[in-house]
Design a protein around this motif. Structure first.
Motif, mmCIF file in Angstrom:
data_model
loop_
_atom_site.group_PDB
_atom_site.id
_atom_site.type_symbol
_atom_site.label_atom_id
_atom_site.label_comp_id
_atom_site.label_asym_id
_atom_site.label_seq_id
_atom_site.Cartn_x
_atom_site.Cartn_y
_atom_site.Cartn_z
ATOM 1 N N THR A 103 84.379 4.210 12.957
ATOM 2 C CA THR A 103 83.099 4.654 12.410
ATOM 3 C C THR A 103 82.696 3.802 11.224
ATOM 4 O O THR A 103 83.468 3.654 10.265
ATOM 5 N N VAL A 104 81.508 3.255 11.261
ATOM 6 C CA VAL A 104 80.936 2.563 10.100
ATOM 7 C C VAL A 104 80.362 3.646 9.190
ATOM 8 O O VAL A 104 79.347 4.264 9.509
ATOM 9 N N VAL A 105 81.005 3.884 8.055
ATOM 10 C CA VAL A 105 80.607 4.988 7.191
ATOM 11 C C VAL A 105 79.600 4.570 6.124
ATOM 12 O O VAL A 105 78.918 5.410 5.550
ATOM 13 N N ASN A 106 79.501 3.269 5.859
ATOM 14 C CA ASN A 106 78.511 2.789 4.901
ATOM 15 C C ASN A 106 78.228 1.324 5.202
ATOM 16 O O ASN A 106 79.123 0.580 5.587
ATOM 17 N N THR B 249 74.289 1.370 -7.231
ATOM 18 C CA THR B 249 75.698 1.473 -6.894
ATOM 19 C C THR B 249 75.889 1.867 -5.448
ATOM 20 O O THR B 249 76.816 1.425 -4.791
ATOM 21 N N GLY B 250 75.001 2.684 -4.917
ATOM 22 C CA GLY B 250 75.129 3.070 -3.521
ATOM 23 C C GLY B 250 74.928 1.899 -2.598
ATOM 24 O O GLY B 250 75.550 1.803 -1.544
ATOM 25 N N ALA B 251 74.036 0.965 -2.967
ATOM 26 C CA ALA B 251 73.783 -0.181 -2.112
ATOM 27 C C ALA B 251 74.844 -1.244 -2.267
ATOM 28 O O ALA B 251 75.255 -1.875 -1.291
ATOM 29 N N ALA B 252 75.304 -1.455 -3.513
ATOM 30 C CA ALA B 252 76.194 -2.581 -3.752
ATOM 31 C C ALA B 252 77.657 -2.204 -3.650
ATOM 32 O O ALA B 252 78.498 -3.033 -3.356
ATOM 33 N N GLY B 253 78.000 -0.956 -3.936
ATOM 34 C CA GLY B 253 79.395 -0.560 -3.942
ATOM 35 C C GLY B 253 79.913 -0.358 -2.534
ATOM 36 O O GLY B 253 79.205 0.073 -1.649
ATOM 37 N N ALA B 254 81.181 -0.664 -2.347
ATOM 38 C CA ALA B 254 81.796 -0.444 -1.040
ATOM 39 C C ALA B 254 82.345 0.960 -0.998
ATOM 40 O O ALA B 254 83.352 1.269 -1.596
ATOM 41 N N ALA B 255 81.695 1.848 -0.303
ATOM 42 C CA ALA B 255 82.145 3.244 -0.234
ATOM 43 C C ALA B 255 83.466 3.298 0.497
ATOM 44 O O ALA B 255 83.713 2.586 1.439
ATOM 45 N N GLN B 256 84.358 4.169 0.040
ATOM 46 C CA GLN B 256 85.662 4.278 0.649
ATOM 47 C C GLN B 256 85.644 5.350 1.738
ATOM 48 O O GLN B 256 84.788 6.194 1.761
ATOM 49 N N ALA B 257 86.639 5.255 2.629
ATOM 50 C CA ALA B 257 86.649 6.150 3.790
ATOM 51 C C ALA B 257 87.367 7.442 3.456
ATOM 52 O O ALA B 257 88.335 7.816 4.102
ATOM 53 N N GLU B 258 86.898 8.156 2.435
ATOM 54 C CA GLU B 258 87.602 9.352 2.007
ATOM 55 C C GLU B 258 87.035 10.626 2.595
ATOM 56 O O GLU B 258 87.408 11.701 2.187
ATOM 57 N N GLU B 259 86.083 10.520 3.534
ATOM 58 C CA GLU B 259 85.473 11.683 4.149
ATOM 59 C C GLU B 259 84.825 12.549 3.058
ATOM 60 O O GLU B 259 83.987 12.071 2.325
ATOM 61 N N THR B 260 85.217 13.803 2.924
ATOM 62 C CA THR B 260 84.619 14.688 1.924
ATOM 63 C C THR B 260 85.051 14.261 0.524
ATOM 64 O O THR B 260 86.242 14.145 0.258
ATOM 65 N N GLY C 225 73.362 -4.884 3.136
ATOM 66 C CA GLY C 225 73.265 -6.336 3.161
ATOM 67 C C GLY C 225 74.152 -6.988 4.193
ATOM 68 O O GLY C 225 73.906 -6.918 5.403
ATOM 69 N N GLN C 226 75.234 -7.602 3.713
ATOM 70 C CA GLN C 226 76.208 -8.270 4.577
ATOM 71 C C GLN C 226 77.595 -7.651 4.421
ATOM 72 O O GLN C 226 78.612 -8.333 4.580
ATOM 73 N N GLY C 227 77.637 -6.364 4.130
ATOM 74 C CA GLY C 227 78.922 -5.687 3.988
ATOM 75 C C GLY C 227 78.907 -4.317 4.622
ATOM 76 O O GLY C 227 77.856 -3.754 4.919
ATOM 77 N N ALA C 228 80.081 -3.777 4.840
ATOM 78 C CA ALA C 228 80.206 -2.440 5.421
ATOM 79 C C ALA C 228 81.587 -1.885 5.114
ATOM 80 O O ALA C 228 82.526 -2.628 4.785
ATOM 81 N N VAL C 229 81.703 -0.569 5.201
ATOM 82 C CA VAL C 229 82.985 0.117 5.106
ATOM 83 C C VAL C 229 83.203 0.881 6.401
ATOM 84 O O VAL C 229 82.288 1.537 6.914
ATOM 85 N N VAL C 230 84.406 0.778 6.934
ATOM 86 C CA VAL C 230 84.739 1.355 8.237
ATOM 87 C C VAL C 230 85.890 2.337 8.084
ATOM 88 O O VAL C 230 86.838 2.093 7.327
ATOM 89 N N ASP C 231 85.802 3.458 8.782
ATOM 90 C CA ASP C 231 86.880 4.440 8.870
ATOM 91 C C ASP C 231 87.417 4.413 10.300
ATOM 92 O O ASP C 231 86.637 4.472 11.257
ATOM 93 N N VAL C 232 88.727 4.310 10.442
ATOM 94 C CA VAL C 232 89.368 4.294 11.755
ATOM 95 C C VAL C 232 90.365 5.451 11.831
ATOM 96 O O VAL C 232 91.222 5.591 10.959
ATOM 97 N N THR C 233 90.243 6.266 12.856
ATOM 98 C CA THR C 233 91.218 7.318 13.123
ATOM 99 C C THR C 233 91.889 7.020 14.459
ATOM 100 O O THR C 233 91.200 6.801 15.464
ATOM 101 N N VAL C 234 93.198 6.997 14.445
ATOM 102 C CA VAL C 234 93.950 6.755 15.678
ATOM 103 C C VAL C 234 94.793 7.992 15.973
ATOM 104 O O VAL C 234 95.445 8.536 15.082
ATOM 105 N N ARG C 235 94.755 8.448 17.229
ATOM 106 C CA ARG C 235 95.504 9.639 17.624
ATOM 107 C C ARG C 235 96.445 9.309 18.768
ATOM 108 O O ARG C 235 96.066 8.652 19.747
ATOM 109 N N ASN C 236 97.659 9.768 18.631
ATOM 110 C CA ASN C 236 98.677 9.598 19.671
ATOM 111 C C ASN C 236 98.483 10.681 20.722
ATOM 112 O O ASN C 236 98.763 11.853 20.482
#
Length: 472
Positions: A376-379, A25-36, A382-393
């Motif tokens: 940030t690429v958090v996970n 599951t760690g390899a195939a699942g798309a981890a979400q950008a939920e931080e902790t 293979g040919q997939g990834a999950v990305v977290d983006v933080t934007v600050r004003n």
């Protein structure tokens, strides 16, 4: 005393089997950008952050990954109910129940046993057996002692009696009450305690979240049982709620049971709405989830919260309430909804305002002072990834209706996103804030995430701009 269910060798085998699943599951699942993860945040409060799990769905890698990584407690959704465990007298089926216990042990989770004595999902040989009082009491003893005894030391919390009340606070006309009177509740608790003296025993019901006639009936019963010395350790408030209708007296109700010395657990939370759910409904749902968690966190005697299912496609709601659903923190694509982030924030995670830059550039270049972006690429697999983006004003004025644009590396395609509306045309990508995070005050930030496909390695994007102004 019933014997325990496994040898040491069997425990090791179960651990290895489920650990192998976790690797998949760690390899195939798309981890979400939920931080902790939620479970880590809940641990800081000493709370059980629970989820109801269907054993057969653990073959779904994404489902299993969320259940393992986000929750420190699991509840059998159906596989410990009487009709599942003992469909015929003396014939027990432990396959589904064992599988979830194995899963929990492999992932360092508590198990909350649900449920022993309930009028529903009861095999006909019990409900229509025509037993006398002593005979039905023997049937209860056989079922409770065998079930609790099997999992002694493996399951530490039990819903012993489930849904014993009518809406007016009177006792439900079940085969147990009809044959044995209200004393069946104390008898069931005493039987469970005999089978496992270390287990914590609960009575669980719905529509008792606020102070009303039904919860008053539960309160009277709990007070009476405690006065008799019956082994009752807590009450479960199921909390199958409707968007916008969290009882205003929920915290006060939790407090009054806690004042009896009982542990209160919120056991089956889902908050349904009409489907398809509007953005407004999803935001209200997020607010409602936050309210539930805050009510629990405000009372020392509240031991935790369990959501009734991993994700929307497997919820019981649509089949029972046609035209309603979208009740859980993860959507049909197993992506976190605003409700997830509301839970995350209530537990101490989530979006924060970092305040002014402690070392601002006194003379920024044109286009270099409006925003900062952390990509940030958090996970990755293979040919997939999950990305977290933080934007600050980083500008001096609020940004209303923020719109972030950038150029994605060649060969990368965004497939789904959360906490922002993300679109892609060629290599050009646009992300726009949604209703609950669409405004960025000076110094404020927000985060969103997405899943993408790539050709072997996720690359580095370029050209970030916030509402047309270049970002750092």
């Amino acid at each position: 005393m019933a014997a325990g269910r496994r040898t040491v060798a069997a425990r090791v085998a179960a651990f290895l089997a489920v650990a192998s699943l976790a690797l998949v599951t760690g390899a195939a699942g798309a981890a979400q950008a939920e931080e902790t993860p939620l479970r880590d945040l809940a641990d800081r409060h000493g709370l059980r952050m629970g989820v109801a799990v269907s054993s057969h769905l653990l073959d779904n890698a994404r489902y299993a990954d969320i259940a393992a990584t986000q929750y420190n407690s699991v509840t059998h959704e159906n596989s410990l109910k009487w009709e599942s465990v003992q469909p015929q007298r003396g014939q027990f089926n432990w396959s589904g129940a064992d599988r979830l216990v194995d899963f929990a042990q492999a992932n360092g989770q508590d198990v909350y046993g649900h449920t022993l004595v309930w009028h529903s999902q009861l095999p006909s040989w019990v409900s229509n057996g025509g037993f006398s009082g002593p005979e039905l009491e023997q049937v209860m003893e056989e079922h409770i002692s065998t079930t609790v005894g099997r999992y002694r030391g493996d399951i530490d919390y039990w819903d012993v009696v489930n849904e014993a009340f009518n809406e007016d606070g009177s006792f439900r006309d079940s085969v147990f009450h009809r044959t044995l009177g209200e004393g069946y509740i104390a008898t069931a608790l005493e039987m469970a305690h005999e089978a496992d003296p270390n287990a914590r025993l609960f009575i669980n019901d719905y529509n008792v979240e606020g102070i009303n006639a039904k919860s008053d009936g539960l309160y009277r019963l709990a007070s009476s049982l405690l006065a008799q010395g019956v082994p009752l350790h807590g009450v479960g408030l199921q909390s199958h709620l409707i968007v916008g209708q969290v009882p205003s007296s929920m915290q006060a109700n939790i407090q009054r049971f806690a004042d009896l010395g009982l542990e209160v657990v919120i056991t089956e939370v889902d908050i349904r709405t009409s489907t398809p759910a509007s953005q407004q409904a999803l935001q209200q749902q997020a607010n409602d989830y936050r309210t539930v968690f805050e009510a629990c966190l405000a009372v020392d005697g509240c031991g935790g919260v369990t959501v009734w299912g991993v994700a929307d496609p497997h919820s019981w709601i649509p089949d029972t309430f046609p035209g309603q659903g979208a009740a859980l923190p993860y959507d049909d694509n197993y992506q976190p909804k605003p409700a997830y982030w509301a839970m995350h924030e209530a537990l101490g995670g989530g979006q924060t305002d970092p305040g002014p830059d402690p070392d601002p550039d006194p003379d920024p270049e044109p286009g270099d002072g409006s925003c900062d972006v952390d990509y940030t690429v958090v996970n990755q697999w293979g040919q997939g990834a999950v990305v977290d983006v933080t934007v600050r004003n980083t500008g001096d004025a609020a940004v209303n209706g923020w719109r972030l644009t950038w150029t994605q590396p060649s060969g990368e395609r965004i497939t789904n996103a959360w906490n922002a509306t993300v679109s892609q045309s060629g290599s050009s990508v646009t992300a726009e804030g949604v209703s609950w995070n669409g405004t960025l005050a000076p110094g404020a930030s927000t985060s969103f995430g997405f899943q993408l496909t790539h050709t072997g390695q996720a690359g580095t994007p370029s050209g970030f701009s916030l509402n047309g102004a270049a970002c750092g």
